[in-house]
Design an enzyme around this catalytic site. Structure first.
Site, PDB file in Angstrom:
ATOM      1  N   TRP A  60       0.820  -1.214   0.000  1.00 27.76           N
ATOM      2  CA  TRP A  60       0.000   0.000   0.000  1.00 27.76           C
ATOM      3  C   TRP A  60       0.851   1.259   0.000  1.00 27.76           C
ATOM      4  CZ3 TRP A  60      -4.593  -0.278  -1.775  1.00 27.76           C
ATOM      5  CH2 TRP A  60      -5.311  -1.466  -1.646  1.00 27.76           C
ATOM      6  N   ASP A  95      -1.049   7.109   6.452  1.00 26.42           N
ATOM      7  CA  ASP A  95      -2.133   6.226   6.036  1.00 26.42           C
ATOM      8  C   ASP A  95      -2.325   5.219   7.160  1.00 26.42           C
ATOM      9  OD1 ASP A  95      -3.767   4.267   4.999  1.00 26.42           O
ATOM     10  OD2 ASP A  95      -2.521   3.829   3.253  1.00 26.42           O
ATOM     11  N   LYS A 110     -11.808  -1.625   7.984  1.00 24.14           N
ATOM     12  CA  LYS A 110     -11.006  -2.539   8.796  1.00 24.14           C
ATOM     13  C   LYS A 110     -11.495  -2.551  10.251  1.00 24.14           C
ATOM     14  CE  LYS A 110      -7.951  -2.720   5.328  1.00 24.14           C
ATOM     15  NZ  LYS A 110      -7.712  -3.877   4.457  1.00 24.14           N
TER      16      LYS A 110
END
Length: 372
Positions: free
Chosen positions: A114, A184, A208
């Site tokens: 990511w 992030d 999540k």
């Protein structure tokens, strides 16, 4: 089935043990509360999915969610909190567009999948981007030491991914840097109490730890907004959404509503992020301790860099890994396959996963090891 029958049905016993990496497990008490309100939210005679986004009840859910995040994270008025669409992927572009100009230096840390996506997106803009630290030389089995990171003198901000879901690594604290730090935090946001003193922007999609796909939370220190370019498209300007209280256009109302319920669960049922963090640590310790004690399973991640949220491990062969994944599914344990680019196995321990679920998994793993 008749609607009246649906209203009286909540099949707890039919549920599997869910370790999917995202969307992930939701707390069962939250699902039950949503279930009771699904056809009639707060006396409206409608589901939240049907109510106009201009209705005061929707704006209340948005505003109350903001206030709960600020309380839970002990944020003061230095931060704005907004809810956007587009996931973390849109933030890969909005961050450099809002916090830098063409030709500006922006520094990034590469910790895998990511982080690499964020780097590629920002490289598509006319910025001077440099990867100033990377874990690629260790196959991303540990995170770089932030205390040794050297920033470029004129960089506008430092960007990093706090928790790396694919490789199972995590930064556990954030030292002070001379420039704003953008994180992030999609896969460990609101999983524990944390110090935001040294952070200037946090973004996290909800799917999540705090909800469904469709909504992304962005926390921005207000001083970051004083130098935003005036040439941004209105929709991509953070100030637009701050001014409109996350209601510039039709927001993802149901996703925000689910997030609101989870925030209430964290605050009112769990007692806050300190208590929730202790539970999450117990879950991680339980699984890591078992893996380290069993010769059949191996976690390749350096212990100091291990993720509290995503536990990755391998078995001696790919065939045995597939047998393990299949046997787990047959036992009602799902979501334990590794990322498609990495292979192996992965167990995600998000807020909605209980200690009992992790205990059941370790018992299954022990039985599997004894038979293989």
């Amino acid at each position: 089935m008749k609607i009246s029958s649906l209203l009286n049905t909540c099949p707890d016993t039919d549920r599997v043990i869910n370790f999917y990496p995202g969307p992930g497990a939701l707390p069962l008490p939250v699902l039950k509360r949503i279930h009771t309100e699904l056809f009639n939210f707060d006396g409206t005679g409608m589901s939240v999915m049907e109510i106009s986004h201009r209705n005061p009840k929707i704006q209340f859910i948005i505003d109350d969610s903001v206030e709960r995040i600020k309380r839970l994270m002990t944020l003061n008025d230095e931060f704005d909190v907004i809810f956007l669409q587009g996931g973390g992927s849109l933030q890969f572009l909005m961050v450099p567009m809002n916090f830098s100009e063409d030709g500006d230096y922006i520094d990034y840390i590469d910790t895998g999948y990511w982080a690499e996506k964020a780097i590629r997106a920002a490289k598509g803009l006319d910025r001077d981007l440099e990867i100033i630290a990377s874990s690629a030389d260790s196959y991303h089995t540990k995170v770089p030491n932030l205390a040794k990171v050297q920033l470029r003198e004129k960089t506008r901000y430092l960007h990093l991914c706090s928790n790396n879901t694919v490789v199972g690594t995590q930064f556990h604290d954030f030292p002070k840097f001379s420039v704003p730090v953008v994180v992030d935090m999609s896969s460990d946001f609101m999983s524990k109490s944390m110090d935001t003193t040294n952070l200037s922007c946090i973004y996290a999609h909800a799917q999540k730890n705090i909800g469904l796909s469709g909504v992304t939370v962005v926390l921005i220190r207000k001083e970051m907004l004083t130098q935003v370019s005036e040439n941004l498209p209105e929709f991509l300007d953070y100030r637009t959404h701050i001014a409109r209280r996350s209601n510039y256009h039709t927001p993802p109302c149901f996703s925000i509503y689910v997030m609101w319920h989870i925030l209430r669960w964290i605050e009112e049922d769990m007692g806050g992020l300190n208590q929730l963090g202790e539970i999450n640590q117990k879950k991680a310790d339980l699984l890591y301790n078992f893996i380290d004690s069993c010769a059949l399973f191996d976690c390749p991640v350096e212990k100091q860099s291990r993720s509290q949220m995503n536990v990755v491990f391998t078995l001696p062969s790919k065939d045995l890994e597939q047998q393990f994944i299949q046997a787990a599914a047959e036992s009602g344990i799902v979501g334990v396959a590794g990322h498609r680019t990495k292979g192996g196995c992965r167990v995600s321990l998000y807020n909605g996963v209980t200690i009992e679920a992790v205990s059941s998994l370790t018992m299954f793993m022990e039985d599997f090891a004894q038979n293989n």
